[in-house]
Design a protein around this motif. Structure first.
Motif: not given
Length: 524
Positions: A189-202
């Protein structure tokens, strides 16, 4: 003799083969004259050659062994031709990591079709999954993340950490503290950082995040440490996956030829090439970038360069683009470049000693003619270079990036203003000004030449493996208009020769025997 005979039989059994008595006797007779180390190396070669054959049974007889040994002898005879080779980016072998077998398997052995230039949506997701799989297996084997040895005293154990997948966070409703996860930094999402791997994103909270050294960009893989609460991962520290020297990688996966070329095994295992490399103490490889062949001043400086090296010619001159001061797309650009190579050909003809002893490699730049700016880029079209290649057999027009193998040295050459792009796309710019150190660490830890978002640095999805640097080569040449630099980490040197046309005609010289890099300049 009986002990060696049983050793041969057990080695074949480990690979799923059963030797007949005549085959065992034949292999023992062939390998007996060698010392213990050579016996092991040659036995591995024989088994590898047998695995390539189309076998109807796991029972191996003498005739199969004879064919395998003939192939091994042929490979050794060809080693003299392997002293120097230029490897095209589109011919680099693709290996996929199998987590169950804990080994890399060549794509052809899995029955996968040769990928097309324009991949489908699956190719794009596979690109990031494969990068993640390589970094995860490398990180999991690091001392910090290996489980403690049972029975050892607590004081003898260094502090250990456990990697947690994203699904572990998402599946918990309680507050979790001191978590470390490996994932890709992305903006869903614009302006929001996420950490992603093959099991999901947070979703991430970066307000208290402490960034370690490196250039952290979107789509790079990071180790995030922090606590999880209310569906948000509050990051306290950001770091890169720990690097791994090439010798450590090969200790786990053997002498697989990840680098590319004709040999099935890595040239690092060749004793013959090692000796040739040590004997040629004066061997040099010269790197120049932004060699504007339409600039009279540049041609004048190249004449000075060739005059200086005419008595002791280097192994190779590596020229990276742009080869004209005018960008591609301008009027008659292809004709201009063709005329420039004609002029350059006449210049080289003035130095017969260099023509006889040196090789020339040309790597296209961002503004040179080509189908697109997507990496990897094919060589400069042959309609422009034909006249030069007809006159000189030692001229190679390479892809970008390309790979050069000299004896046991593995060199990756990439022409792109990648340092500038990574600095512009940093999540947080480093406080200190040592950009070369931060850049080199990023490339080495990511195991990739361009860990940037695909809209910033586009890559052909099916050929992302051409951009990877795992295992680490001996030398990575990132030719950039940034100031010249040289940085060494994890037994891998990252250098930038700088712009020859813009920075007082500077270039760099690599000496393979000592692995030293010398910064040079042609002054007025």
């Amino acid at each position: 003799m009986s002990s060696f005979r049983s050793k041969v039989s057990s080695c074949f059994k480990m690979h799923g083969f059963t030797l007949r008595s005549d085959a065992t006797k034949y292999i023992v007779e062939v390998l007996t004259p060698f010392n213990e180390v050579q016996q092991v190396e040659n036995l591995d070669r024989i088994i590898e050659a047998i695995q390539k054959q189309q076998l109807s049974s796991t029972m191996i007889d003498k005739s199969i062994c004879e064919i395998a040994i003939e192939e091994c002898n042929a490979e050794q005879d060809e080693e003299s031709d392997k002293i120097f080779s230029v490897i095209d980016a589109f011919e680099i072998p693709r290996f996929l990591y199998n987590p169950d077998r804990k080994k890399f398997i060549k794509e052809k052995m899995l029955g996968v079709q040769v990928p097309g230039l324009y991949g489908d949506a699956k190719a794009k997701t596979s690109l990031f999954k494969e990068r993640y799989a390589v970094l995860l297996q490398r990180t999991s084997r690091h001392d910090l993340f290996t489980p403690p040895i049972p029975g050892t005293h607590a004081s003898e154990q260094s502090k250990k950490f456990k990697l947690q997948p994203i699904e572990y966070l998402l599946g918990s409703s309680a507050k979790l503290g001191e978590i470390i996860s490996l994932g890709m930094l992305t903006q869903m999402k614009e302006g929001k950082w996420f950490l992603e791997d093959p099991t999901g994103a947070v979703q991430l909270d970066l307000k208290q995040a402490n960034f370690h050294s490196g250039l952290f960009t979107e789509n790079c893989f990071v180790l995030a440490e922090g606590w999880y609460e209310d569906e948000i991962f509050h990051v306290t520290a950001f770091g890169f996956p720990p690097p791994e020297p090439a010798k450590t990688t090969r200790a786990y996966f053997g002498n697989i030829n990840f680098f590319g070329g004709q040999s099935a095994t890595s040239v690092k295992a060749s004793v013959k090439l090692q000796n040739i490399e040590k004997e040629n103490e004066d061997a040099m490889i010269v790197f120049l970038s932004d060699v504007w062949l339409d600039d009279l001043k540049v041609l004048e400086k190249l004449r000075v360069l060739f005059t200086g090296y005419s008595e002791v010619p280097p192994v190779c001159f590596v020229f990276t683009g742009n080869f004209t001061s005018k960008p591609a797309g301008s009027s008659n650009h292809a004709k201009l470049l063709k005329d420039c190579f004609k002029t350059f050909t006449k210049l080289i003809l003035e130095f017969p000693s260099i023509i006889e002893s040196s090789k020339f490699v040309f790597v296209p730049g961002p503004q040179d003619p080509g189908p697109s700016l997507i990496a990897p880029r094919p060589p400069i079209p042959c309609c422009i270079t034909q006249e030069m290649t007809d006159k000189f057999p030692n001229v190679f027009f390479a892809s970008n990036p390309c790979r050069i193998q000299y004896c046991t040295q593995e060199i990756v050459v990439y022409r792109e203003d990648i340092v500038t792009k990574m600095c512009r796309n940093c999540v947080k710019f480093p406080k200190d000004a040592d950009i070369p150190m931060h850049f080199a660490k990023t490339i080495i830890c990511q195991g990739h030449l361009s860990p940037l978002p695909l809209h910033v640095a586009p890559i052909y999805w099916s050929f992302d493996n051409a951009m990877r640097v795992y295992p680490l080569p001996d030398l990575i040449v990132c030719a950039d208009k940034f100031d010249p630099f040289k940085v060494t980490q994890s037994d891998c040197s990252v250098i930038n020769p700088g712009s020859f046309a813009r920075s007082d005609y500077s270039f760099q010289v690599y000496i393979p025997a000592s692995r030293q890099v010398e910064e040079s300049r042609i002054s007025d």
